[in-house]
Design a protein around this motif. Structure first.
Motif, short mmCIF file in Angstrom:
data_model
loop_
_atom_site.label_atom_id
_atom_site.label_comp_id
_atom_site.label_asym_id
_atom_site.label_seq_id
_atom_site.Cartn_x
_atom_site.Cartn_y
_atom_site.Cartn_z
N MET A 67 54.75 29.53 48.59
CA MET A 67 55.20 30.61 47.72
C MET A 67 54.08 31.05 46.78
SD MET A 67 58.50 30.63 45.16
CE MET A 67 59.55 30.18 46.55
N LEU A 68 53.32 30.06 46.23
CA LEU A 68 52.21 30.39 45.35
C LEU A 68 51.11 31.15 46.09
CD1 LEU A 68 51.81 27.13 43.22
CD2 LEU A 68 52.61 29.36 42.44
N SER A 69 50.86 30.74 47.32
CA SER A 69 49.87 31.45 48.12
C SER A 69 50.29 32.89 48.38
CB SER A 69 49.64 30.71 49.44
OG SER A 69 48.72 31.40 50.26
N LYS A 70 51.57 33.06 48.63
CA LYS A 70 52.08 34.42 48.86
C LYS A 70 51.97 35.25 47.58
CE LYS A 70 56.18 36.89 50.51
NZ LYS A 70 57.57 36.73 51.00
N GLU A 71 52.36 34.65 46.43
CA GLU A 71 52.27 35.37 45.16
C GLU A 71 50.81 35.64 44.79
OE1 GLU A 71 54.34 33.04 42.34
OE2 GLU A 71 56.34 33.54 43.12
N HIS A 72 49.91 34.68 45.10
CA HIS A 72 48.48 34.89 44.83
C HIS A 72 47.93 36.06 45.63
CE1 HIS A 72 44.14 34.16 45.54
NE2 HIS A 72 44.13 33.83 44.26
N LYS A 77 46.08 41.50 45.53
CA LYS A 77 46.18 42.87 46.01
C LYS A 77 46.41 43.83 44.85
CE LYS A 77 48.75 45.77 49.26
NZ LYS A 77 49.86 45.80 50.25
N ASP A 78 47.30 43.41 43.90
CA ASP A 78 47.55 44.26 42.73
C ASP A 78 46.29 44.42 41.89
OD1 ASP A 78 50.15 44.50 43.54
OD2 ASP A 78 50.92 42.95 42.20
N ILE A 79 45.54 43.31 41.69
CA ILE A 79 44.30 43.38 40.91
C ILE A 79 43.29 44.27 41.60
CG2 ILE A 79 42.33 42.02 40.09
CD1 ILE A 79 44.23 39.71 39.60
N ASP A 80 43.19 44.16 42.92
CA ASP A 80 42.25 44.99 43.66
C ASP A 80 42.62 46.46 43.53
OD1 ASP A 80 40.00 45.28 45.36
OD2 ASP A 80 41.32 45.60 47.07
N GLU A 81 43.92 46.75 43.60
CA GLU A 81 44.36 48.13 43.44
C GLU A 81 44.10 48.62 42.01
OE1 GLU A 81 48.43 48.23 44.57
OE2 GLU A 81 48.04 48.06 46.73
N SER A 82 44.33 47.73 41.02
CA SER A 82 44.06 48.11 39.63
C SER A 82 42.58 48.38 39.42
CB SER A 82 44.54 47.00 38.69
OG SER A 82 45.93 46.78 38.83
N ALA A 83 41.72 47.53 40.00
CA ALA A 83 40.27 47.74 39.87
C ALA A 83 39.86 49.07 40.49
CB ALA A 83 39.51 46.59 40.51
N PHE A 84 40.47 49.39 41.64
CA PHE A 84 40.16 50.66 42.29
C PHE A 84 40.60 51.83 41.41
CE2 PHE A 84 41.57 54.16 45.06
CZ PHE A 84 40.36 54.48 45.67
N ARG A 85 41.80 51.68 40.80
CA ARG A 85 42.29 52.76 39.92
C ARG A 85 41.41 52.91 38.70
NH1 ARG A 85 48.84 51.49 40.02
NH2 ARG A 85 49.19 52.00 42.24
N VAL A 86 40.97 51.78 38.12
CA VAL A 86 40.08 51.85 36.96
C VAL A 86 38.77 52.52 37.33
CG1 VAL A 86 38.71 50.46 35.36
CG2 VAL A 86 41.10 49.88 35.77
N LEU A 87 38.21 52.14 38.49
CA LEU A 87 36.97 52.76 38.94
C LEU A 87 37.15 54.25 39.15
CD1 LEU A 87 34.04 52.43 39.85
CD2 LEU A 87 34.87 51.90 42.15
N ARG A 88 38.27 54.63 39.78
CA ARG A 88 38.53 56.06 40.00
C ARG A 88 38.71 56.79 38.67
NH1 ARG A 88 43.61 57.59 43.62
NH2 ARG A 88 44.65 56.72 41.79
N MET A 89 39.39 56.14 37.71
CA MET A 89 39.58 56.75 36.41
C MET A 89 38.23 56.92 35.70
SD MET A 89 41.90 55.47 33.20
CE MET A 89 40.82 54.06 32.94
N GLU A 90 37.34 55.91 35.82
CA GLU A 90 36.02 56.02 35.20
C GLU A 90 35.23 57.17 35.82
OE1 GLU A 90 34.12 52.29 35.51
OE2 GLU A 90 35.08 51.45 33.72
N ARG A 91 35.33 57.31 37.14
CA ARG A 91 34.63 58.42 37.80
C ARG A 91 35.19 59.76 37.32
NH1 ARG A 91 34.40 56.14 44.06
NH2 ARG A 91 32.82 54.50 43.69
N GLU A 92 36.53 59.81 37.20
CA GLU A 92 37.13 61.06 36.71
C GLU A 92 36.71 61.34 35.26
OE1 GLU A 92 41.27 60.53 37.31
OE2 GLU A 92 41.19 60.88 39.48
N MET A 93 36.64 60.28 34.44
CA MET A 93 36.19 60.44 33.06
C MET A 93 34.75 60.93 33.02
SD MET A 93 37.88 57.13 31.18
CE MET A 93 36.99 57.49 29.67
N ASP A 94 33.89 60.31 33.88
CA ASP A 94 32.50 60.76 33.93
C ASP A 94 32.41 62.23 34.33
OD1 ASP A 94 31.64 58.27 33.21
OD2 ASP A 94 31.29 57.59 35.27
#
Length: 403
Positions: A67-72, A77-94
């Motif tokens: 269960m922990l492995s599945k939640e990890h 995946k959520d962190i990776d998606e958040s990092a991608f969104r942050v990067l995209r937001m930074e590019r849009e801000m730039d």
């Protein structure tokens, strides 16, 4: 006859007593064996119970780990998606920052006239009248009329040196100078930016040994002269003017500041910061460690005389670097844990641009934080030192506006 009878009776009695003794011994041993068997059975039952509990615990642990492995995996995946969104937001801000120009305002004189942009066609009489007011308005210190509006592009040349240092180019020549570290008596000279970018480290450079040590990455090169800060323990700060062609010190100016005062809180190695722009030589400093704001001094490049001093009202706290463009100080801020550097405070010596009217201007995110930023007025570029990387920021300029 009688003694024989007594002997037989005694012998029979002895045999009967021995039989009872051995019978008792056998009973005792049998009881002990039964007791040992009972204990063995008890421990067997206990071992079986422990084994069963261990199997159940192993099963529960395996299910929990799965269960922990599945939640990890889901969290990763959520962190990776958040990092991608942050990067995209930074590019849009730039992108938004590159398309948005900071507003500016001018100090009111006897009267202030509105017009939409510099150079709009108006009547000839109004232009002449406003031209006279413009000359009166900006006559005090600086005749330059440009203001920074954005960062057009970024070019990372190489990594040469440690996390802290400075590099710059003489506005009147193509030569590049590199200061590695936060103090020393040597600098490195390259014939051009291209030669520096193609070299490995400082190979191919000319090493210049100075007659005294420079302190902090706050030096400046202007019109063939090196201006650097010299400060020993428990002594006043000195600004030294060094002739790069002649190889000698031509002037020294004492500047009374506290020995423990530094101009930027995030770069305590910067005792003071010298800057050169279209108008000449400037000095950014802090009079004392208790002074919360950065101070600015206009210096004569030939004599090192102080012409005028200002309190910029820009705080030293969380400041990492600053530079001067057309008499306007741009202070760059960051955080203790390096994030995106941003220009958050402006100060114009002619009071035509105020910090409250200008929006935040972010630098594209790079490696850490700037140890130094040096403006070249001929190229309209910033030479930055970021965690050992030498970076060039090409700036977008516009004319100051009357509003």
């Amino acid at each position: 006859m009688k003694p024989v009878l007594v002997l037989l009776v005694s012998t029979a009695w002895t045999l009967t007593g021995a039989q009872h003794y051995y019978q008792g011994l056998m009973d005792y041993l049998e009881n002990r064996l039964l007791s040992m068997e009972d204990r063995m059975q008890f421990w067997h039952n206990q071992a079986h119970r422990f084994h069963t509990e261990q199997q159940d615990f192993k099963k529960l642990t395996s299910e929990a780990m799965a269960m922990l492995s599945k939640e990890h995996g889901a969290l990763y995946k959520d962190i990776d998606e958040s990092a991608f969104r942050v990067l995209r937001m930074e590019r849009e801000m730039d992108y938004v920052e590159s398309q948005t120009s900071p507003r500016a305002c001018a100090k009111k004189d006897d009267k202030v006239l509105e017009h939409g942009a510099w150079g709009l066609e108006e009547s000839r009489a109004e232009e002449e009248e406003e031209g006279e007011e413009w000359q009166q308005l900006q006559s005090s210190v600086s005749d330059c009329v440009e203001i920074l509006s954005g960062i057009r592009s970024v070019k990372i040349l190489k990594r040469a040196g440690g996390p802290k240092g400075m590099w710059t180019r003489d506005p009147r020549s193509s030569q590049v100078y590199l200061f590695n570290g936060t103090s020393g008596d040597s600098i490195y000279q390259f014939d051009s930016v291209r030669d520096f970018s193609r070299s490995v480290g400082v190979n191919g450079s000319r090493k210049i040994t100075l007659p005294s040590e420079w302190s902090g990455p706050g030096s400046a090169v202007y019109n063939g002269f090196l201006y650097y800060i010299e400060q020993d323990v428990d002594t006043d700060m000195q600004v030294v003017r060094y002739d790069l062609l002649g190889g000698m010190i031509t002037d020294i100016a004492m500047f009374p500041v506290e020995s423990n005062a530094t101009v930027y809180s995030l770069n305590p190695e910067t005792v003071a910061d010298l800057a050169a722009d279209d108008e000449g030589l400037w000095l950014l400093y802090a009079p004392s460690d208790s002074e919360p704001n950065i101070h600015l001094a206009k210096m004569d490049p030939a004599t090192l005389d102080i012409e005028q001093i200002w309190d910029t009202r820009c705080p030293r706290e969380n400041a990492e670097a600053a530079f001067v463009v057309c008499g306007t100080v741009y202070v760059v801020y960051n955080t203790r844990l390096p994030s995106r550097s941003r220009i958050q405070c402006l100060f114009d010596v002619n009071e035509m641009v105020v910090s409250e009217e200008a929006p935040l201007l972010y630098f594209p995110r790079r490696y850490g934080s700037h140890a130094s930023l040096k403006y070249n007025p001929e190229e309209k570029q910033l030479y930055g030192w970021d965690d050992g990387y030498q970076i060039i920021y090409r700036l977008t300029m516009k004319r100051k506006l009357l509003v």
